[in-house]
Motif scaffolding. Structure first.
Motif, mmCIF file in Angstrom:
data_model
loop_
_atom_site.group_PDB
_atom_site.id
_atom_site.type_symbol
_atom_site.label_atom_id
_atom_site.label_comp_id
_atom_site.label_asym_id
_atom_site.label_seq_id
_atom_site.Cartn_x
_atom_site.Cartn_y
_atom_site.Cartn_z
ATOM 1 N N ASP A 19 50.555 44.081 39.100
ATOM 2 C CA ASP A 19 49.262 44.608 39.546
ATOM 3 C C ASP A 19 48.143 43.621 39.237
ATOM 4 N N GLY A 23 45.775 41.949 41.976
ATOM 5 C CA GLY A 23 44.379 42.361 41.948
ATOM 6 C C GLY A 23 43.412 41.258 41.616
ATOM 7 N N PRO A 112 42.314 48.711 37.012
ATOM 8 C CA PRO A 112 42.626 49.192 38.359
ATOM 9 C C PRO A 112 41.563 50.170 38.841
ATOM 10 N N THR A 148 44.275 46.536 44.491
ATOM 11 C CA THR A 148 45.693 46.179 44.454
ATOM 12 C C THR A 148 46.326 46.504 45.801
#
Length: 227
Positions: A19, A23, A112, A148
């Protein structure tokens, strides 16, 4: 200015391995090249019966190779169950993540996005913000949420929180390193037109870059910034 406040200690919180590269791998590489400490905290680990142990060990090895390519200073694995954070006592997760972040003394925190489709991502977003509460002088001066591929745009924008970036980092010089790092995740790379294909990663970076007249960029939502 490299990143907000010329951050010297950056922490990226990744719900799952890869991730962080998807990202903000280009931002991580740019910061590391400029001499900043870049730390990654991987919150979850695949566990049987959902995940085969051999695959789990392969992904962990891939993670460390990717981080080495990016120039990551240190990687912490918290080993909470992947796709099972909703079953974890929230106070246990908050404490573990906060303890890991406190050891780093973070200037810039990358997390996130709350609108990601994966519930693990939503839970990690909230847990990270518990730590980032401005209750003293030692917290992060800036908190950014990254996007993401295959997570951020797959919920229901307009009904659920939409990713509307208001900060961009030029990764024209580090896009290829980001892509090379993601290629370390041999178990995760998919053929085009899958969102986890090399072509999709490059296309998103070019699109985000064009938004701000750069060859390539990564986009973020600014959660909090303290001057």
């Amino acid at each position: 200015m490299l990143l907000p406040f010329n951050a010297r200690r950056i922490a990226v919180v990744a719900p799952h391995p890869d991730d962080e590269i998807l990202g903000c791998g280009g931002t991580m590489a740019r910061a590391a090249a400029a001499g900043a400490e870049v730390h990654v905290i991987v919150v979850t680990r695949g566990q049987p019966p959902l995940f085969d142990e051999e695959m789990v060990q392969q992904i962990r090895a891939e993670t460390l190779r990717a981080h080495d390519m990016i120039g990551v200073t240190g990687t912490q694995f918290l080993d909470f169950p992947a796709a099972g954070l909703d079953q974890v006592k929230r106070s246990d997760l908050n404490l573990a993540l906060s303890s890991a972040l406190s050891r780093i003394e973070v200037d810039l925190l990358l997390i996130p996005f709350i609108g990601d489709i994966h519930l693990d991502h939503q839970i990690v977003f909230n847990a990270a913000l518990v730590h980032a509460r401005p209750r003293g002088s030692g917290g992060p001066s800036c908190v950014l949420a990254y996007e993401t591929l295959s997570e951020t745009n797959w919920l229901a924008p307009g009904v659920t929180p939409a990713f509307i970036p208001n900060m961009f980092v030029d990764i024209g010089a580090t896009l290829e390193r980001k892509i090379a790092a993601f290629q370390m995740f041999q178990s995760q790379v998919k053929p085009s037109p899958d969102e986890r294909s090399i072509e999709a990663i490059r296309a998103l970076a070019i699109s985000r870059g064009a938004t701000v007249y750069r060859h390539a960029a990564e986009a973020f939502v600014l959660v909090r910034q303290i001057h």
